[in-house]
Design a protein around this motif. Structure first.
Motif, PDB file in Angstrom:
ATOM      1  N   MET A  89      -9.999  -2.596 -30.694  1.00 10.83           N
ATOM      2  CA  MET A  89      -8.971  -3.384 -31.370  1.00 10.83           C
ATOM      3  C   MET A  89      -7.590  -3.079 -30.809  1.00 10.83           C
ATOM      4  O   MET A  89      -6.767  -3.988 -30.610  1.00 10.83           O
ATOM      5  N   ALA A  90      -7.315  -1.791 -30.545  1.00 14.52           N
ATOM      6  CA  ALA A  90      -6.013  -1.415 -29.983  1.00 14.52           C
ATOM      7  C   ALA A  90      -5.806  -2.052 -28.610  1.00 14.52           C
ATOM      8  O   ALA A  90      -4.713  -2.545 -28.299  1.00 14.52           O
ATOM      9  N   LYS A  91      -6.861  -2.061 -27.791  1.00 16.45           N
ATOM     10  CA  LYS A  91      -6.748  -2.672 -26.472  1.00 16.45           C
ATOM     11  C   LYS A  91      -6.527  -4.175 -26.575  1.00 16.45           C
ATOM     12  O   LYS A  91      -5.737  -4.749 -25.812  1.00 16.45           O
ATOM     13  N   LEU A  92      -7.213  -4.822 -27.511  1.00 16.96           N
ATOM     14  CA  LEU A  92      -7.034  -6.264 -27.686  1.00 16.96           C
ATOM     15  C   LEU A  92      -5.624  -6.602 -28.148  1.00 16.96           C
ATOM     16  O   LEU A  92      -5.024  -7.591 -27.703  1.00 16.96           O
ATOM     17  N   VAL A  93      -5.082  -5.763 -29.057  1.00 10.50           N
ATOM     18  CA  VAL A  93      -3.733  -6.017 -29.569  1.00 10.50           C
ATOM     19  C   VAL A  93      -2.685  -5.790 -28.486  1.00 10.50           C
ATOM     20  O   VAL A  93      -1.699  -6.541 -28.377  1.00 10.50           O
ATOM     21  N   LEU A  94      -2.880  -4.770 -27.661  1.00  7.58           N
ATOM     22  CA  LEU A  94      -1.896  -4.420 -26.635  1.00  7.58           C
ATOM     23  C   LEU A  94      -2.008  -5.264 -25.373  1.00  7.58           C
ATOM     24  O   LEU A  94      -1.055  -5.334 -24.593  1.00  7.58           O
ATOM     25  N   SER A  95      -3.159  -5.880 -25.152  1.00  5.62           N
ATOM     26  CA  SER A  95      -3.376  -6.596 -23.895  1.00  5.62           C
ATOM     27  C   SER A  95      -2.351  -7.703 -23.625  1.00  5.62           C
ATOM     28  O   SER A  95      -1.892  -7.836 -22.484  1.00  5.62           O
ATOM     29  N   PRO A  96      -1.949  -8.544 -24.617  1.00  5.88           N
ATOM     30  CA  PRO A  96      -0.923  -9.554 -24.308  1.00  5.88           C
ATOM     31  C   PRO A  96       0.396  -8.934 -23.853  1.00  5.88           C
ATOM     32  O   PRO A  96       1.043  -9.446 -22.935  1.00  5.88           O
ATOM     33  N   THR A  97       0.783  -7.819 -24.494  1.00 11.52           N
ATOM     34  CA  THR A  97       2.024  -7.154 -24.099  1.00 11.52           C
ATOM     35  C   THR A  97       1.931  -6.604 -22.685  1.00 11.52           C
ATOM     36  O   THR A  97       2.865  -6.728 -21.887  1.00 11.52           O
ATOM     37  N   ILE A  98       0.778  -5.992 -22.375  1.00 13.00           N
ATOM     38  CA  ILE A  98       0.587  -5.430 -21.037  1.00 13.00           C
ATOM     39  C   ILE A  98       0.596  -6.531 -19.987  1.00 13.00           C
ATOM     40  O   ILE A  98       1.224  -6.404 -18.922  1.00 13.00           O
ATOM     41  N   LEU A  99      -0.073  -7.642 -20.273  1.00 16.25           N
ATOM     42  CA  LEU A  99      -0.100  -8.754 -19.323  1.00 16.25           C
ATOM     43  C   LEU A  99       1.287  -9.350 -19.125  1.00 16.25           C
ATOM     44  O   LEU A  99       1.695  -9.662 -18.002  1.00 16.25           O
ATOM     45  N   ALA A 100       2.021  -9.509 -20.238  1.00 14.01           N
ATOM     46  CA  ALA A 100       3.370 -10.067 -20.135  1.00 14.01           C
ATOM     47  C   ALA A 100       4.286  -9.143 -19.341  1.00 14.01           C
ATOM     48  O   ALA A 100       5.071  -9.588 -18.493  1.00 14.01           O
ATOM     49  N   ALA A 101       4.195  -7.827 -19.610  1.00 13.87           N
ATOM     50  CA  ALA A 101       5.025  -6.868 -18.875  1.00 13.87           C
ATOM     51  C   ALA A 101       4.665  -6.875 -17.394  1.00 13.87           C
ATOM     52  O   ALA A 101       5.551  -6.827 -16.529  1.00 13.87           O
ATOM     53  N   THR A 102       3.370  -6.943 -17.091  1.00 20.23           N
ATOM     54  CA  THR A 102       2.945  -6.968 -15.695  1.00 20.23           C
ATOM     55  C   THR A 102       3.492  -8.193 -14.981  1.00 20.23           C
ATOM     56  O   THR A 102       3.981  -8.106 -13.845  1.00 20.23           O
ATOM     57  N   PHE A 103       3.455  -9.336 -15.648  1.00 17.04           N
ATOM     58  CA  PHE A 103       3.914 -10.576 -15.013  1.00 17.04           C
ATOM     59  C   PHE A 103       5.434 -10.611 -14.881  1.00 17.04           C
ATOM     60  O   PHE A 103       5.975 -10.863 -13.800  1.00 17.04           O
ATOM     61  N   PHE A 104       6.142 -10.363 -15.991  1.00 19.31           N
ATOM     62  CA  PHE A 104       7.588 -10.542 -15.991  1.00 19.31           C
ATOM     63  C   PHE A 104       8.352  -9.385 -15.333  1.00 19.31           C
ATOM     64  O   PHE A 104       9.514  -9.545 -14.982  1.00 19.31           O
TER      65      PHE A 104
END
Length: 295
Positions: free
Chosen positions: A15-30
């Motif tokens: 659950m923690a990975k699922l919740v954090l994944s959008p933030t990690i993806l956004a940080a990686t992209f931007f």
């Protein structure tokens, strides 16, 4: 029971990975995605619009062949060095004074922190009025009966960069004070009491016991102040506009001028990457020292 706990632990981690994944993806992209994009632009002949015309290191040759770039680096060295030393030094001094549990401590904290609540542009405009020879500090002092008083640094190409130091220190010293005050309040009182029992004076306790324990706080204050110095754009634009001439240009202003005013985005991207390198040169040693200290 152990297997059930393990199952819950696995579900929590998922659950923690699922919740954090959008933030990690956004940080990686931007963050990292745009860093890579900037690297590519610095290797192309991009003007006001991006271009895929590869030119290799030509933009870097143009950058390091520009006297304006070297002047920007020199100004950053003067401004950044003085700003970091003065703001951190005064902030630490104010924090030590407030750590004595003075009366109306909260009021002092609000007063010192208030400038940080203002935007850099507002701070720059306010100090531009104060430093204007026509109706600022010089005019006020002369109206008080000192007709020969002169304080026109903002119009002097050799002194204008120091007006930026004054404004920046005024705005962020309270922020440095808050950081150090939090660090001082986190020092174990048992250590201080032990030093007092041994007969150490207050000054010796701060010098030998408290300040060495503030190493992580110094790390945070230095990294933040160096970052603020390198990114100082709005304050300088509002205060001096980068002038007189380009006597108060710093790399961030150089990047803006070449990218959006002169239409040389490739050179601007190269200067942006040099700003990133400068930041890494200052931050990485602190990171290495901090990691060794924690190891």
């Amino acid at each position: 029971m152990p297997s059930r706990k393990a199952a819950f632990s696995g579900r929590d981690q998922l659950m923690a990975k699922l919740v954090l994944s959008p933030t990690i993806l956004a940080a990686t992209f931007f963050i990292y995605g745009f860093i890579l994009w900037t690297i590519w632009l610095s290797l192309t002949r991009s003007t006001i619009l991006p271009s895929n015309h590869f030119v290799g290191l030509a933009n870097y040759y143009d950058l390091f062949g520009s006297s304006r770039w070297w002047r920007s680096l020199s100004n950053l060295g003067i401004f950044g060095g003085l700003y970091v030393l003065i703001s951190v030094g005064i902030g630490l001094g104010l924090a030590i004074l407030l750590d004595q549990r003075v009366k109306a401590e909260r009021l002092y904290q609000v007063v010192f922190l208030y400038p940080m609540a203002l935007s850099a542009v507002v701070t720059g405009v306010a100090w531009r009025w104060l430093l204007d020879p026509g109706f600022g500090i010089q005019a006020i002092v002369r109206s008080m009966g000192f007709p020969h008083f002169a304080f026109a640094w903002i119009d002097n190409p050799d002194m204008a960069i120091y007006t930026v130091v004054i404004a920046a220190v005024w705005q962020t010293t309270g922020f440095m004070m808050a950081i150090f005050l939090a660090g001082l309040r986190g020092v174990s009182p048992e250590i201080v009491k032990a030093a007092q029992i041994d007969g150490a004076s207050t000054g010796r306790i701060y010098l030998r016991v408290i300040l060495p324990s503030l190493a992580p706080t110094f790390f945070v204050a230095l990294v933040l102040s160096v970052g603020l110095a390198i990114k100082s754009f709005g304050l300088i634009i509002a205060l001096t506009g980068g002038g007189p001439g380009y006597s108060t240009n710093v790399p961030s202003i150089f990047m803006y001028v070449f990218s959006f005013q002169r239409g040389e985005m490739g050179v601007g991207a190269a200067s942006a990457l040099m700003m990133l390198v400068i930041m890494m040169i200052f931050v990485l040693p602190f990171l290495l020292l901090d990691s060794r200290r924690q190891a």
